[in-house]
Design a protein around this motif. Structure first.
Motif, PDB file in Angstrom:
ATOM      1  N   GLU A 556     -16.148 -31.239   8.842  1.00  0.00           N
ATOM      2  CA  GLU A 556     -17.049 -30.300   8.186  1.00  0.00           C
ATOM      3  C   GLU A 556     -17.101 -29.013   8.667  1.00  0.00           C
ATOM      4  N   LEU A 557     -16.650 -28.778   9.712  1.00  0.00           N
ATOM      5  CA  LEU A 557     -16.373 -27.497  10.366  1.00  0.00           C
ATOM      6  C   LEU A 557     -15.449 -26.592   9.669  1.00  0.00           C
ATOM      7  N   VAL A 558     -15.730 -25.332   9.728  1.00  0.00           N
ATOM      8  CA  VAL A 558     -15.036 -24.297   9.089  1.00  0.00           C
ATOM      9  C   VAL A 558     -14.188 -23.320  10.130  1.00  0.00           C
ATOM     10  N   PHE A 559     -13.004 -23.364   9.792  1.00  0.00           N
ATOM     11  CA  PHE A 559     -12.559 -22.267  10.715  1.00  0.00           C
ATOM     12  C   PHE A 559     -11.233 -21.600  10.258  1.00  0.00           C
ATOM     13  N   PRO A 560     -11.023 -20.201  10.041  1.00  0.00           N
ATOM     14  CA  PRO A 560      -9.837 -19.357   9.577  1.00  0.00           C
ATOM     15  C   PRO A 560      -8.766 -20.356   9.768  1.00  0.00           C
ATOM     16  N   GLN A 561      -7.854 -20.427   8.886  1.00  0.00           N
ATOM     17  CA  GLN A 561      -6.340 -20.912   9.020  1.00  0.00           C
ATOM     18  C   GLN A 561      -5.405 -19.974   9.020  1.00  0.00           C
ATOM     19  N   ASP A 562      -4.252 -20.323   9.639  1.00  0.00           N
ATOM     20  CA  ASP A 562      -3.021 -19.705   9.490  1.00  0.00           C
ATOM     21  C   ASP A 562      -1.893 -20.777   9.131  1.00  0.00           C
ATOM     22  N   VAL A 563      -1.088 -20.489   8.068  1.00  0.00           N
ATOM     23  CA  VAL A 563      -0.197 -21.274   7.862  1.00  0.00           C
ATOM     24  C   VAL A 563       1.289 -20.945   7.845  1.00  0.00           C
ATOM     25  N   LEU A 564       2.032 -21.922   8.252  1.00  0.00           N
ATOM     26  CA  LEU A 564       3.359 -21.235   8.386  1.00  0.00           C
ATOM     27  C   LEU A 564       4.069 -22.313   7.554  1.00  0.00           C
ATOM     28  N   ILE A 565       4.862 -21.596   6.560  1.00  0.00           N
ATOM     29  CA  ILE A 565       5.613 -22.704   5.799  1.00  0.00           C
ATOM     30  C   ILE A 565       7.059 -22.038   5.826  1.00  0.00           C
ATOM     31  N   ILE A 566       7.930 -23.298   5.756  1.00  0.00           N
ATOM     32  CA  ILE A 566       9.491 -23.002   5.950  1.00  0.00           C
ATOM     33  C   ILE A 566       9.926 -23.572   4.772  1.00  0.00           C
ATOM     34  N   PHE A 567      11.077 -22.868   4.425  1.00  0.00           N
ATOM     35  CA  PHE A 567      11.922 -23.363   3.358  1.00  0.00           C
ATOM     36  C   PHE A 567      13.419 -23.874   3.770  1.00  0.00           C
ATOM     37  N   GLU A 568      13.891 -24.685   3.028  1.00  0.00           N
ATOM     38  CA  GLU A 568      15.342 -25.288   3.289  1.00  0.00           C
ATOM     39  C   GLU A 568      16.148 -24.202   3.784  1.00  0.00           C
ATOM     40  N   ASN A 569      16.242 -22.966   3.211  1.00  0.00           N
ATOM     41  CA  ASN A 569      17.209 -22.083   3.593  1.00  0.00           C
ATOM     42  C   ASN A 569      16.633 -20.848   4.684  1.00  0.00           C
ATOM     43  N   GLY A 570      15.715 -21.366   5.329  1.00  0.00           N
ATOM     44  CA  GLY A 570      15.191 -20.913   6.497  1.00  0.00           C
ATOM     45  C   GLY A 570      14.196 -19.767   6.293  1.00  0.00           C
ATOM     46  N   GLU A 571      14.045 -19.428   5.103  1.00  0.00           N
ATOM     47  CA  GLU A 571      12.872 -18.554   4.778  1.00  0.00           C
ATOM     48  C   GLU A 571      11.582 -19.012   5.542  1.00  0.00           C
ATOM     49  N   GLU A 572      10.817 -18.204   6.009  1.00  0.00           N
ATOM     50  CA  GLU A 572       9.509 -18.415   6.420  1.00  0.00           C
ATOM     51  C   GLU A 572       8.397 -17.666   5.943  1.00  0.00           C
ATOM     52  N   ILE A 573       7.267 -18.290   5.437  1.00  0.00           N
ATOM     53  CA  ILE A 573       6.005 -17.419   4.982  1.00  0.00           C
ATOM     54  C   ILE A 573       4.874 -17.909   5.890  1.00  0.00           C
ATOM     55  N   ARG A 574       4.013 -16.663   6.097  1.00  0.00           N
ATOM     56  CA  ARG A 574       2.837 -16.868   6.584  1.00  0.00           C
ATOM     57  C   ARG A 574       1.632 -16.516   5.876  1.00  0.00           C
ATOM     58  N   GLU A 575       0.954 -17.478   5.603  1.00  0.00           N
ATOM     59  CA  GLU A 575      -0.201 -17.300   4.925  1.00  0.00           C
ATOM     60  C   GLU A 575      -1.643 -17.279   5.743  1.00  0.00           C
ATOM     61  N   LYS A 576      -2.773 -16.894   4.966  1.00  0.00           N
ATOM     62  CA  LYS A 576      -3.806 -16.997   5.598  1.00  0.00           C
ATOM     63  C   LYS A 576      -4.822 -17.460   4.880  1.00  0.00           C
ATOM     64  N   TRP A 577      -5.844 -18.420   5.089  1.00  0.00           N
ATOM     65  CA  TRP A 577      -6.917 -18.636   4.173  1.00  0.00           C
ATOM     66  C   TRP A 577      -8.189 -18.966   5.194  1.00  0.00           C
ATOM     67  N   ASP A 578      -9.453 -18.481   4.442  1.00  0.00           N
ATOM     68  CA  ASP A 578     -10.737 -18.495   5.168  1.00  0.00           C
ATOM     69  C   ASP A 578     -11.065 -19.848   5.418  1.00  0.00           C
ATOM     70  N   GLY A 579     -10.712 -20.941   4.872  1.00  0.00           N
ATOM     71  CA  GLY A 579     -10.906 -22.350   5.503  1.00  0.00           C
ATOM     72  C   GLY A 579     -12.083 -22.830   4.579  1.00  0.00           C
ATOM     73  N   LYS A 580     -12.876 -22.306   3.977  1.00  0.00           N
ATOM     74  CA  LYS A 580     -14.087 -22.422   3.646  1.00  0.00           C
ATOM     75  C   LYS A 580     -14.143 -23.701   2.632  1.00  0.00           C
ATOM     76  N   ASP A 581     -13.285 -23.676   1.486  1.00  0.00           N
ATOM     77  CA  ASP A 581     -13.349 -24.643   0.512  1.00  0.00           C
ATOM     78  C   ASP A 581     -12.785 -26.085   1.047  1.00  0.00           C
ATOM     79  N   ARG A 582     -12.864 -27.034   0.340  1.00  0.00           N
ATOM     80  CA  ARG A 582     -12.155 -28.413   0.665  1.00  0.00           C
ATOM     81  C   ARG A 582     -10.600 -28.391   0.794  1.00  0.00           C
ATOM     82  N   TRP A 583     -10.159 -27.550  -0.022  1.00  0.00           N
ATOM     83  CA  TRP A 583      -8.537 -27.569   0.013  1.00  0.00           C
ATOM     84  C   TRP A 583      -8.131 -26.184  -0.555  1.00  0.00           C
TER      85      TRP A 583
END
Ligand SMILES: [Zn+2]
Length: 645
Positions: A556-583
Motif C-alpha cells: 500500500e505504501l508509496v515510495f519514489p522508485q529508481d530503476v536500473l535496467i541493463i541490456f545484454e550489450n552492457g548498456e545501462e539505463i536509469r529510470e525514475k518513477w514516482d511509484g504512485k500507480d500500481r504498475w
C-alpha cells in the motif's frame, strides 16, 4: 545517620558544589532516605519532595506513580495486560511487591494520609493502584512550590520485570512515590502498563541509602559520602541534578571497579563504575570496552556525555528480569559466563542501555505515549554503533562462518512479522507486547535508517545532532522530531512520516515482467497486398527487440522508485518513477535484449518487505542460499526477542 548531622552535611555539601548552570528546568527536588531490610525484602523510605507548579493555573490535587503496585496482585493492569507474565517469567506467588504510603503530609502543614485515593486514568481498572491522587486543602498557586513529607514502605517483588530482588541481589527501581508531570494544568500520570516505560520532570535527587555493611551499592548520580554506622550497616549518599529518576542496586556478590574516562572531542570527563556479579567476572573487559565505545559514539554523534558518573550494573543470571534496563546515569546490562565471544549480547545490551541515557535520560520524551522516541531512536543509534565497533556484517553474531549483523537481525524481525500497528501509538494500545516491541524498536529504527539513506548520511547526522541539541532536557514529541528533520533537510517529509510511522501498511515494490520480443518486419496482407516475403526476412541485417520492464507496487505504501535496467550489450539505463500507480512499464527498442532490471539499486528501501523481488535477470538465477540465511536469522530473533530490553 542522625538527622541534625544529615542537615549539616547537606548544607555543607550544597555550598561546596561548583557553580554550574542547571541543564534542565528543576521542577522536582527529592531528598530520600532509604533503608534496605533484607529480611523483609523491602525498603523503608522517607521522602521530602519539593514540587514546583510551573503552570499558570492553581493546582488543587497531586498525582503520583506508585509503580511497585503493579506487582501487588494479579489484577493489576501491568499483570493483566501480559497474562501475568513478563519476559516469560511469572511473578513469585509468595513475593508480591507494593508501595505502601504510611504517611503523607505537607511540611509544617496538613496530614494528607487519609486524602489518598487510587485512580485509573487509562483503563478504569479499579484493582490497579499504580496511580495515587491526593487532594490538597489549598491549591498550589502558579509558580509556587509545595513541600511534602512522605513515609513509605517499598516491598520488592521477586524480580521478574525490572525491579525486585533475587536471593541477595536487589534492584530498587520505580521504588519510591514519584510525582507525575503537570502539562498545561493537567496531570500526565499514566498507570504502569506491561509495555510502558516512563515520563517525569527533571530536578535534583539526593538519596541516602542504608544497607548491611557487606553489601556493595551502586546508584544514580555521584556518591558524595559514605558513613559507617557502627551497627553493622553503612549509609551511602548520592547526589545528582538534571535527572528525572533515581535507581539503586545492592548485592554482596558484586565486584566493583572504577575507571576514569575522558574524551577530547567533544570534551567528556566521567567516572565509569562497574558492578559485576562475581559469577560474570570474565565479562569485565567486554562490558568496559563496549561502554567506552558507547560513550564515544553517543558523545561524538549527538553531544558530549555531561554527567560525572556512569554506572554499569551486571545482575546475576537468575535476576535477568532486572537486566537490560536504563535509569539516569546507571543502567543494567545482561551477560552470562557461558556467552561465547562471538555472541555480542553483552556488548549490544551495554551500548543500547547506555544510549538510553540520551533519549530516555536527557531528551526525556513521554515513553508512555510515544515509546518510539526513546526505543526507536535508541535502536537506530545502537545499530550504527554496533556496526562501527564490531563490523557491518557481524555486529550481533560472529561465530566462524556464521555472521549476523544487528541490522540484519532487526530487519528479519520486521519483515517476518504481522503488520497490526503503526509505529505511532500509545505504549499500552498496541495489539500485543510483541507488536509494541516490533514497532517501537525495530521498525522505528529501520525507518530512521531508511530516512538516512534517502536524505544522505551527512544530512541525517545533522538532523540527529540538531534534535539532541535543540531538545535535550525539554521532553519533545514526534512533531518536534519531524520539525527538526524538515528544517535541517529543507524538505517536506510529511509523506514519509505519514506512511511509515502512522500506517501499519507494507512497502513492497517488485520487478514484474521482463520481456524482449523481436520486432517482426510487417508480414501478412496490408491494403490487399502481401508485404514482405518471409524469405526476405533472412536477409535482414539486424534484429530489433521490443524490450519491456514492468515494476509493480505490491504494497500500500508509496515510495519514489529508481530503476536500473541493463541490456545484454552492457548498456545501462536509469529510470525514475514516482511509484504512485500500481504498475509502470518502461519500453525500449534496441537491437539487443534485456539482461536484468533492478529497483532501488542504492538499497534505500530498508522497509521493503521482500528484497528478493527487487531485481530480476532474464535468465533466472538461484536464490536458495538467501532463504536459508533468512530462516536462521528468524531463529536467532526468537532468542533476542526474549531478552526484550
Ligand atoms: Zn531500550
Amino acid at each position: 545517620m542522625k538527622k541534625p548531622m544529615f542537615v549539616v552535611f547537606v548544607f555543607l555539601f550544597i555550598f561546596s558544589l561548583p557553580c554550574f548552570a542547571a541543564m534542565s528546568k528543576h521542577i522536582v527536588d527529592y531528598r530520600i532516605k532509604a533503608k534496605l531490610t533484607p529480611e523483609e525484602k523491602a525498603v523503608i523510605g522517607y521522602e521530602i519532595l519539593t514540587w514546583l507548579n510551573n503552570s499558570d493555573t492553581p493546582v488543587s490535587e497531586l498525582q503520583f506513580h506508585l509503580y511497585l503496585n503493579a506487582f501487588k496482585n494479579n489484577r493489576s493492569t501491568f499483570l493483566k495486560e501480559r497474562g501475568g507474565i513478563s519476559r516469560s517469567i511469572k511473578p513469585d506467588e509468595q513475593n508480591w511487591g507494593y508501595n505502601e504510603i504510611r504517611k503523607i503530609k505537607i511540611k509544617n502543614g496538613a496530614d494528607l494520609t487519609t486524602a489518598v485515593e487510587y485512580i485509573q486514568p487509562d483503563d478504569g481498572n479499579k484493582d490497579d493502584q499504580t496511580v495515587m491522587r491526593v487532594l490538597l486543602p489549598e491549591p498550589v498557586l502558579p509558580h509556587k512550590k509545595i513541600i511534602l513529607e512522605i513515609e513509605f514502605y517499598a516491598k520488592l517483588p521477586k524480580v521478574f520485570a525490572r525491579a525486585g530482588f533475587e536471593n541477595n541481589f536487589y534492584m530498587a527501581s520505580q521504588w519510591f512515590p514519584k510525582i507525575g508531570v503537570l502539562q498545561e494544568g493537567k496531570w500526565n500520570c499514566h498507570q504502569y502498563h506491561s509495555s510502558s516505560e516512563f515520563f517525569a520532570d527533571f530536578g535534583v535527587y539526593e538519596v541516602e541509602i542504608t544497607v548491611p555493611e557487606e553489601y556493595v551499592v551502586g546508584a544514580t548520580g555521584k556518591r558524595v559520602k559514605e558513613i559507617d554506622n557502627q551497627d553493622g550497616t553503612k549509609t551511602y549518599i548520592y547526589y545528582q541534578e538534571d535527572i528525572h529518576d533515581f535507581a539503586w542496586t545492592a548485592c554482596p556478590d558484586f565486584v566493583e571497579f572504577h575507571e576514569s574516562y575522558s574524551l577530547d572531542d567533544p570534551p567528556v570527563k566521567t567516572e565509569i563504575i562497574l558492578l559485576i556479579h562475581r559469577s560474570h567476572l570474565k565479562l569485565k573487559k567486554r562490558y568496559l570496552d563496549s561502554l567506552k565505545n558507547g560513550i564515544e559514539f553517543y558523545s561524538q554523534n549527538y553531544g558530549a556525555y555531561p554527567y560525572p558518573t556512569i554506572t554499569l550494573v551486571d545482575p546475576p543470571l537468575k535476576a535477568a528480569g532486572a537486566g537490560g534496563m536504563e535509569y539516569p546515569t546507571l543502567f543494567t546490562t545482561l551477560g552470562a559466563w557461558f556467552f561465547p565471544k562471538g555472541l555480542l549480547i553483552p556488548e549490544m545490551v551495554t551500548i543500547h542501555e547506555f544510549g538510553h541515557g540520551y533519549w530516555y535520560g536527557m531528551v526525556a520524551s513521554n515513553e508512555f505515549e510515544e515509546p518510539w522516541l526513546d526505543e526507536g531512536i535508541n535502536s537506530y543509534s545502537e545499530i550504527k554503533a554496533m556496526a562501527k565497533y564490531y563490523g557491518e556484517d557481524r555486529s550481533m553474531l560472529n561465530l566462524g562462518p556464521l555472521k549476523i549483523s544487528d541490522f540484519t537481525f532487526q530487519r528479519a524481525r520486521v519483515i517476518g512479522s504481522g503488520r497490526l500497528d503503526p509505529i505511532l501509538k500509545k505504549s499500552w494500545e498496541f495489539y500485543s507486547g510483541g507488536s509494541y516491541g516490533l514497532n517501537s524498536y525495530s521498525k522505528a529504527a529501520l525507518s530512521l535508517l531508511m530516512l538516512e539513506r534517502y536524505l544522505g548520511e551527512d544530512i541525517m547526522a545533522m538532523v540527529m545532532k540538531t534534535y539532541f541539541k535543540r531538545w535535550k532536557f525539554k521532553h519533545p514529541t514526534t512533531e518536534n522530531f519531524i520539525e527538526v528533520a524538515e528544517d535541517v533537510s529543507k524538505q517536506d517529509l510529511g509523506w514519509f512520516f505519514d506512511q511509515f510511522w502512522r500506517s501499519p501498511d507494507k512497502l513492497d515494490y517488485a520487478i514484474g515482467r521482463l520481456r524482449s520480443t523481436e520486432v517482426k518486419e510487417p508480414e501478412g496482407i496490408f491494403e490487399g497486398q502481401y508485404k514482405t516475403d518471409p524469405k526476405d526476412k533472412e536477409k535482414n541485417v539486424e534484429k530489433i527487440y521490443k524490450n519491456e520492464v514492468s515494476i509493480i507496487r505490491k504494497g500500500e505504501l508509496v515510495f519514489p522508485q529508481d530503476v536500473l535496467i541493463i541490456f545484454e550489450n552492457g548498456e545501462e539505463i536509469r529510470e525514475k518513477w514516482d511509484g504512485k500507480d500500481r504498475w509502470k512499464k518502461f519500453k525500449y527498442l534496441r537491437p539487443y535484449k534485456l539482461k536484468s532490471a533492478q529497483i532501488d539499486p542504492e538499497n534505500i528501501m530498508i522497509l521493503d518487505i521482500d528484497h528478493m523481488n527487487n531485481s530480476r535477470l532474464m535468465k533466472p538465477n538461484k536464490i536458495l542460499p538467501l532463504k536459508h540465511a533468512l530462516g536462521l536469522m528468524l531463529d536467532f530473533q526468537k532468542l533476542l526477542t526474549w531478552i526484550g530490553m
